[in-house]
Write an enzyme that holds these catalytic residues in place. Sequence first.
Site, PDB file in Angstrom:
ATOM      1  N   GLU A 142       0.864  -1.179   0.000  1.00 14.89           N
ATOM      2  CA  GLU A 142       0.000   0.000   0.000  1.00 14.89           C
ATOM      3  C   GLU A 142       0.899   1.227   0.000  1.00 14.89           C
ATOM      4  OE1 GLU A 142      -2.390  -0.405   3.545  1.00 14.89           O
ATOM      5  OE2 GLU A 142      -2.930  -2.448   2.983  1.00 14.89           O
ATOM      6  N   LYS A 144       2.249   4.484   1.597  1.00 13.35           N
ATOM      7  CA  LYS A 144       2.263   5.005   2.960  1.00 13.35           C
ATOM      8  C   LYS A 144       1.783   6.449   2.878  1.00 13.35           C
ATOM      9  CE  LYS A 144       5.077   5.096   7.100  1.00 13.35           C
ATOM     10  NZ  LYS A 144       4.839   6.458   7.568  1.00 13.35           N
ATOM     11  N   ASP A 146       0.958  10.021   4.013  1.00  9.87           N
ATOM     12  CA  ASP A 146       1.593  10.865   5.008  1.00  9.87           C
ATOM     13  C   ASP A 146       0.545  11.724   5.701  1.00  9.87           C
ATOM     14  OD1 ASP A 146       3.762  11.572   6.402  1.00  9.87           O
ATOM     15  OD2 ASP A 146       4.633  12.875   4.885  1.00  9.87           O
ATOM     16  N   TYR A 254      -7.338   1.331   6.052  1.00 12.10           N
ATOM     17  CA  TYR A 254      -6.445   0.216   5.714  1.00 12.10           C
ATOM     18  C   TYR A 254      -6.502  -0.978   6.656  1.00 12.10           C
ATOM     19  CZ  TYR A 254      -3.296   3.352   8.429  1.00 12.10           C
ATOM     20  OH  TYR A 254      -2.756   4.200   9.352  1.00 12.10           O
ATOM     21  N   LYS A 346      10.764   3.168   3.027  1.00  8.96           N
ATOM     22  CA  LYS A 346      10.723   4.622   2.844  1.00  8.96           C
ATOM     23  C   LYS A 346      11.496   5.082   1.606  1.00  8.96           C
ATOM     24  CE  LYS A 346       9.697   7.187   6.059  1.00  8.96           C
ATOM     25  NZ  LYS A 346       9.577   7.369   7.502  1.00  8.96           N
ATOM     26  N   CYS A 440      48.998  27.091   1.759  1.00 14.29           N
ATOM     27  CA  CYS A 440      48.418  26.128   0.834  1.00 14.29           C
ATOM     28  C   CYS A 440      48.805  24.703   1.238  1.00 14.29           C
ATOM     29  CB  CYS A 440      48.884  26.404  -0.594  1.00 14.29           C
ATOM     30  SG  CYS A 440      48.288  25.158  -1.752  1.00 14.29           S
ATOM     31  N   CYS A 443      51.267  23.432  -1.742  1.00 11.36           N
ATOM     32  CA  CYS A 443      52.577  23.993  -2.078  1.00 11.36           C
ATOM     33  C   CYS A 443      53.111  24.938  -1.010  1.00 11.36           C
ATOM     34  CB  CYS A 443      52.487  24.717  -3.424  1.00 11.36           C
ATOM     35  SG  CYS A 443      51.465  26.194  -3.350  1.00 11.36           S
ATOM     36  N   CYS A 458      45.071  30.189  -3.226  1.00  9.84           N
ATOM     37  CA  CYS A 458      46.501  29.962  -3.323  1.00  9.84           C
ATOM     38  C   CYS A 458      46.960  30.765  -4.537  1.00  9.84           C
ATOM     39  CB  CYS A 458      46.807  28.484  -3.527  1.00  9.84           C
ATOM     40  SG  CYS A 458      48.540  28.220  -3.956  1.00  9.84           S
ATOM     41  N   CYS A 463      51.182  25.900  -8.397  1.00  4.87           N
ATOM     42  CA  CYS A 463      50.732  24.987  -7.337  1.00  4.87           C
ATOM     43  C   CYS A 463      50.227  23.692  -7.992  1.00  4.87           C
ATOM     44  CB  CYS A 463      49.610  25.648  -6.540  1.00  4.87           C
ATOM     45  SG  CYS A 463      48.765  24.514  -5.437  1.00  4.87           S
TER      46      CYS A 463
HETATM   47  S1  IVH Z   1      -0.514   0.044   8.790  1.00  3.80           S
HETATM   48  C1  IVH Z   1       0.160  -2.096  12.734  1.00  3.80           C
HETATM   49  N1  IVH Z   1      -0.844   1.144   6.415  1.00  3.80           N
HETATM   50  O1  IVH Z   1       2.272   5.014   9.011  1.00  3.80           O
HETATM   51  C2  IVH Z   1      -0.139  -1.426  11.426  1.00  3.80           C
HETATM   52  N2  IVH Z   1      -0.003   2.494   8.177  1.00  3.80           N
HETATM   53  O2  IVH Z   1       4.844   4.766  10.409  1.00  3.80           O
HETATM   54  C3  IVH Z   1       0.281  -0.027  11.387  1.00  3.80           C
HETATM   55  N3  IVH Z   1       0.420   4.818   7.544  1.00  3.80           N
HETATM   56  O3  IVH Z   1       1.009   4.961  12.261  1.00  3.80           O
HETATM   57  C4  IVH Z   1      -0.294   0.805  10.372  1.00  3.80           C
HETATM   58  N4  IVH Z   1      -0.214   4.643   5.442  1.00  3.80           N
HETATM   59  O4  IVH Z   1      -0.161   6.449  10.513  1.00  3.80           O
HETATM   60  C5  IVH Z   1      -0.440   1.329   7.685  1.00  3.80           C
HETATM   61  N5  IVH Z   1      -1.201   2.010   4.276  1.00  3.80           N
HETATM   62  C6  IVH Z   1      -0.813   2.177   5.545  1.00  3.80           C
HETATM   63  C7  IVH Z   1      -0.372   3.428   6.015  1.00  3.80           C
HETATM   64  C8  IVH Z   1       0.045   3.538   7.350  1.00  3.80           C
HETATM   65  C9  IVH Z   1       0.228   5.461   6.373  1.00  3.80           C
HETATM   66  C10 IVH Z   1       0.974   5.456   8.751  1.00  3.80           C
HETATM   67  C11 IVH Z   1       0.194   5.193  10.015  1.00  3.80           C
HETATM   68  C12 IVH Z   1       1.186   4.561  10.956  1.00  3.80           C
HETATM   69  C13 IVH Z   1       2.477   5.057  10.382  1.00  3.80           C
HETATM   70  C14 IVH Z   1       3.643   4.190  10.797  1.00  3.80           C
END
Ligand code: IVH
Length: 708
Positions: A142, A144, A146, A254, A346, A440, A443, A458, A463
């Site tokens: 998935e 991640k 932010d 999720y 990451k 320098c 030299c 220098c 040099c």
């Molecule tokens: S799973 C035990 N799925 O990332 C499972 N987390 O660095 C933990 N996050 O606290 C979460 N996208 O806020 C999961 N597709 C995703 C996510 C996700 C973002 C965040 C979430 C978690 C943090 C961990």
Amino acid sequence: NLRRLSAIKRRENDMSQRAGADNTVPSENGQRAAELRRMLQAASIAYHVEDSPILEDSVYDRLYRELQTLEQQHPELVVPDSPTQRVGEKAAERFESVDHAIPMYSLDNAFSLQELWEWEARLLRVLGLETERAAALDYVCELKIDGSAMALTYVDGVLARGVTRGDGRMGEDITSNVRTIRTLPLRLNTATPPPLVEVRGEAYLPDAEFERINREREAVGEPVFANPRNCAAGTLRQLDSRVVRDRKLHFFAYTLHLPQGWPAGTLPISQLESLASLRSLGFAVNPHCQHCPSLAEVEAFFQRWETERRTLPYQTDGAVVKVNALRQQEEAGFTQRSPRWAVALKYAAEEVPSRILNILPSVGRTGAVTPVAELDPVRLAGTTVSRASLHNADRLRELDVCIGDTAIVRKAGEIIPEIVSILQDLRPADARAYELPSHCPECETTLVRAEGEAVTRCPNPSCPARVRGQLQHWASRDALDITGLGEVLVHQLVDRQLATSAADLYRLRVDNLTGLERMGQRSSQKLIEAIARSKQQPWWRVLYGLGIPLVGAVTAKTLTERFPSAAALQQATLEDIANIYGLGLEVGQAIAAWMAVSEHVNLLHDLADLGLNLSGSESSAPSEFAAIFAGKTFVITGTLPCRSRPEMKTWIEMRGGKITSSVSKKTDYVIVGEDAGSKLAKAEQLGITCLSESNIETLAADLIVHAS
Ligand code: IVH
């Protein structure tokens, strides 16, 4: 921010001093661990409690990692209040605190594909699947997102409560705010809801909404949010839910927890099925999740989104890799802080901390002395960085840098790594101050710094460091273009005094070279031929090759059109040069200053005697340099196979084109190399023609044919 951090640190120091200092002298590792803990704690409070971060995430992650590693290697250093020993951070006490029935864990990070493979190896061991190997596992990837994690409880199908993650065990009841989020259902989309369901996911702000909020805050003089995530987290914890409603938060689900009452036979048995259930219950699930039968597909997913993420309307800082089978998830279980069955992979950070192992002065071809920091090698934006320029004496003072310090190193896009700041609070007791030397390093000539100038130089024209730089420049692609004459060879030629100027190169014989490292008869012969061939190069290349300050390839070409010989250029007055369109007084002064040095005049004579072209105007040159790209704007992204970026820039400018740094509707072409980043994505989005290095050469050749 760093100033704030220092203030927090000072406060803590005072407190610990008042409490009476420890009698035992801590080891170097112990001291480092303590410093790291203090810094991470302060950063964590600033982030979680004050919604106002003082460290970049990537810097925090690295320092956290360092502490974790130290503690693993020296378990005696672990203390109960170390940031590594808790699930999360203390919740701010503004909303009602509630326990999480199921703790909300965080994720472990992997910063490279190597670490991803290590994670899988550990997982296989935990699951006792070493013999079956990876075939026994499949994954879901998935994005991640932010944002800020949230847990939603539905009782009899109706949203009953929304809680922040808080410290993972206890969060804040933000139900009234959660209700304002339009992308989550207030009632589950099913006729037969189970009595209790808990859904977890990420509340986030799309970039456009984040920018709108910041614009409005700026207009009324309120402090702006550092990034969409802080803005989302801050919004969720807004006491006035009308403010929340006006900031259009979104939510991606999720995780689905079904403590009880789900009809037998329809229970999801995998993460993929959970996501499908969440979708059918009325939740937004990120559409870019993907089933990956093995880590190879995970890698492909990660690499694909590394570029494509730039086209998304929200921020993602990595991929979350999850074991698909829920039974295996359960079997793998959790560590104190995170599930063993999932990992956050990451994207390469563009800012990381690294220790300055040493600072060495480096002398360039113009004599400029640059302090260069030697770093503990770190991965940064896809490459390993072990040096970073500290520019000059002023910059050294500004940064207040010592050898032994922890520096924050940045590499944004294509830019060469630079040191952004020093984490003064992590300065070890044995840190050594550094100043540029007075003499320098090559030299021993006394260095000079002209009044009003930042550069220390220098002044010795012979040099060895300067000569090496000059010879390398002379041989470079846009100058005399001598293949085979690289850095290592130049170093040997200068060391053995076989070459003290460009003219000496033309006096070399094969037997001068055969004794050198990795130089046999054949390679020596070839190099001598390449050097001899370079005598054919036109006058403008010779002029550029001389390395006169401010005289780049394009300027050299302009100059030779007006001054068709070295003699003509020598006789030119300052005004003659300054009046050439596009040049200026500085170029005129630089040339006059260069011509005033007798060694330089002798060099010109020697080169002429040796048969190089010190005359000839560009107009009689082949049409290769016709202004075929006049009016066209180019952007370069990624690493090109043959030319360096400055070389490509010159190549285009020589043909009348213009280079800009960012892609916009006005860009005509994007030249794409390896590891191209966001600019490629942007170009594709805008439908701009993308060319490889060889494509553009072909295009140039075609245009010349058309022009003639
Ligand atoms: S799973 C035990 N799925 O990332 C499972 N987390 O660095 C933990 N996050 O606290 C979460 N996208 O806020 C999961 N597709 C995703 C996510 C996700 C973002 C965040 C979430 C978690 C943090 C961990």
